[in-house]
Design an enzyme around this catalytic site. Sequence first.
Site, short mmCIF file in Angstrom:
data_model
loop_
_atom_site.label_atom_id
_atom_site.label_comp_id
_atom_site.label_asym_id
_atom_site.label_seq_id
_atom_site.Cartn_x
_atom_site.Cartn_y
_atom_site.Cartn_z
N GLU A 22 -8.75 14.19 13.75
CA GLU A 22 -8.53 14.15 15.15
C GLU A 22 -7.18 13.65 15.51
O GLU A 22 -6.86 12.50 15.03
CB GLU A 22 -9.72 12.96 15.35
CG GLU A 22 -11.06 12.92 15.15
CD GLU A 22 -11.69 14.00 16.18
OE1 GLU A 22 -11.14 14.32 17.29
OE2 GLU A 22 -12.80 14.38 15.71
N CYS A 29 -6.31 8.11 22.80
CA CYS A 29 -6.25 9.69 22.53
C CYS A 29 -6.67 10.47 23.90
O CYS A 29 -6.32 11.66 23.83
CB CYS A 29 -7.13 9.91 21.31
SG CYS A 29 -8.49 9.37 21.12
P1 NAP Z 1 -0.20 7.96 12.37
O1 NAP Z 1 0.91 7.31 12.47
O2 NAP Z 1 -0.60 9.41 12.00
O3 NAP Z 1 -1.10 6.86 11.65
C1 NAP Z 1 -2.74 7.10 11.36
C2 NAP Z 1 -3.21 6.70 10.20
O4 NAP Z 1 -2.69 7.47 8.91
C3 NAP Z 1 -2.60 5.07 9.93
O5 NAP Z 1 -3.78 4.52 9.33
C4 NAP Z 1 -1.48 5.41 8.98
O6 NAP Z 1 -1.59 4.03 7.99
C5 NAP Z 1 -2.36 6.42 8.09
N1 NAP Z 1 -1.06 7.02 7.49
C6 NAP Z 1 0.09 7.29 7.63
N2 NAP Z 1 0.84 8.29 6.73
C7 NAP Z 1 -0.12 8.31 5.80
C8 NAP Z 1 -0.09 9.25 4.46
N3 NAP Z 1 0.97 9.91 4.16
N4 NAP Z 1 -1.34 9.13 3.75
C9 NAP Z 1 -2.27 8.61 4.39
N5 NAP Z 1 -2.45 8.10 5.39
C10 NAP Z 1 -1.51 7.94 6.23
O7 NAP Z 1 -0.84 7.78 14.02
P2 NAP Z 1 -0.93 6.42 14.74
O8 NAP Z 1 0.43 6.17 15.24
O9 NAP Z 1 -1.60 5.42 13.96
O10 NAP Z 1 -1.87 6.93 15.89
C11 NAP Z 1 -1.19 7.50 17.21
C12 NAP Z 1 -1.81 9.05 17.19
O11 NAP Z 1 -3.16 9.18 16.88
C13 NAP Z 1 -1.59 9.46 18.63
O12 NAP Z 1 -0.80 11.02 18.38
C14 NAP Z 1 -2.95 9.92 19.19
O13 NAP Z 1 -3.04 10.79 20.09
C15 NAP Z 1 -3.81 10.00 17.88
N6 NAP Z 1 -5.13 9.41 18.11
C16 NAP Z 1 -6.08 10.63 18.12
C17 NAP Z 1 -7.38 10.07 18.24
C18 NAP Z 1 -8.48 11.12 18.23
O14 NAP Z 1 -9.82 10.60 18.31
N7 NAP Z 1 -8.16 12.33 18.44
C19 NAP Z 1 -7.62 8.67 18.32
C20 NAP Z 1 -6.81 7.79 18.43
C21 NAP Z 1 -5.20 8.17 18.10
P3 NAP Z 1 -0.18 3.12 8.54
O15 NAP Z 1 -0.55 2.47 9.69
O16 NAP Z 1 -0.24 2.21 7.27
O17 NAP Z 1 1.02 3.80 8.40
#
Ligand code: NAP
Length: 514
Positions: free
Chosen positions: A254, A292
């Site tokens: 997602e 999102c």
């Molecule tokens: P993110 O930086 O990609 O982080 C998401 C999750 O992934 C966090 O728990 C993060 O942990 C973890 N993570 C990061 N690098 C990783 C790796 N190499 N291996 C495993 N896990 C890893 O995204 P975000 O900034 O939290 O969220 C914002 C984005 O999410 C936006 O683009 C939004 O559109 C999207 N979003 C989508 C939905 C949906 O349902 N489609 C819902 C909500 C948000 P850490 O925090 O510890 O780095």
Amino acid sequence: MIEIKSFVGGRWDSGRGEKTVLVNPATEEPLAHAASAGVDFGAALSFARSQGQTLRAMSFAARGEILRAMSRAIHAHRDELITLAIANGGNTRSDAKFDIDGASGTLGAYADLAATLGEGMLTDGDAFQLGRSARLYGRHVWVPREGVAVHINAFNFPAWGFGEKAAVALLAGMPIVVKAATSTSLVAFRLMEIFASEGAIPVGAISFIASQPGDLLSHLTAQDVLAFTGSSATASLLRTNAAVVRNSVKLNVEADSLNAAVLGADVDSGDLMNLFVGDVVRDMTQKTGQKCTAIRRVIVPKNRVADVTAMIGERLAAVRIGDPSLENVTMGPLATARQMRDAQAGITRLAADSRTAFGGEAIRPIGVADGKGFFVGPVLFVHESGAPEGAAHTREEVFGPVATVVAYDGEADAAARIVAAGGGSLVSSVYSDDKDYLRRFVRGAAAFNGRVSIASTKIASQALQPGMVLPQLIHGGPGRAGGGEELGGMRGLSLYMQRVALQGDRALLDSIVG
Ligand code: NAP
């Protein structure tokens, strides 16, 4: 300061090494710290997998009771969780309720569903005759996968993200390991504490990882599931992870999305117009635009751009930005310094080919010391050129209180083309009473969305906000939105179950399936 620990192997683990400090994004005051070095992720997954036997041995109804207990436990701690979300997430009280009630509501909805599923195997369609006689039959059934479901959640919905994924996986019979986004993990950590003390939840059904996931993914095996919510950039790393590729680990993504709200040419005032403007302003400001499903593109007939922009601007001017712990504040800060920097950079990129109609100037947040907090005020752009391809609004998801009004010629096909140029969205909403327009729009835009919300005058008074994800309807979208699919009632279970075709003597099949 609170120490956020992991809960693995049925016990708490403080981790070692560098600590990540969690702050209040309005004041920058440190609240908690988390570290995960030294956590044995391989052992954590093995423990969860082995405990999965207990879950699989339960009936759907019994698993539903676990979800009911989780839902009630969240509700019992609602005020405490809201306070944490305000402090750690920059949420207003209303934002926090949206997240926390969304978690308890989704768990409750899946508990209700569980009660309808009976004792036997879950079947997919009817049995059908395969051979010459009525003896040889075939049918499809769903069985729980025998691994562990790793849930990686985004920072913006620490409670709902935990609850919605947990509800479906646990009902399917899979134990879960939850990796919350570190920056806002105070709410998720407290949820884990609550669940760990809840006698109705079997040991090992839920594990929790604080901070960095280390080598967690390298321990994934063929029966495991990886369900990710977050950015497209992180999703790309997971898709190419060696263990995920080698073991064909089932992966659901997602990711980000350029959701659209489309105004039909027949709407010029009244309840439907009011609903349209209200939905846009709510999505720009609720959770400070960090949803999102938030409307990023406001697609409006060319001759209505000026008055729609003025109506949105008028309501945005009434938004009170500041410390969300204050009652009179209606929009808080972004969740982290990084989100603030990313949003500011995205605003600059959107400004390159659009006119700024509202915002963009410096803001003075209420109740916040000078220079503190990760605040960005609402910004509304207008993009007058009809050609969507290549425009910044078709590329940039600015994860903040930002939207672009995009002019179109009032034809349904043109609106659908602009929606499609976003490359795949979680949801688009359309506002019209013109049946032919709606039919043409939905046919043109549906394949580029996970969900289409159709608002017409007759349902305007009871319409649900398009950004609200419902347990009954699927959540996820094609392309840019990650290509995943969650929830949708029974449909969500397929991520955590294996569909198997059975063929043989009909009487035997019936006795096996139950
Ligand atoms: P993110 O930086 O990609 O982080 C998401 C999750 O992934 C966090 O728990 C993060 O942990 C973890 N993570 C990061 N690098 C990783 C790796 N190499 N291996 C495993 N896990 C890893 O995204 P975000 O900034 O939290 O969220 C914002 C984005 O999410 C936006 O683009 C939004 O559109 C999207 N979003 C989508 C939905 C949906 O349902 N489609 C819902 C909500 C948000 P850490 O925090 O510890 O780095």
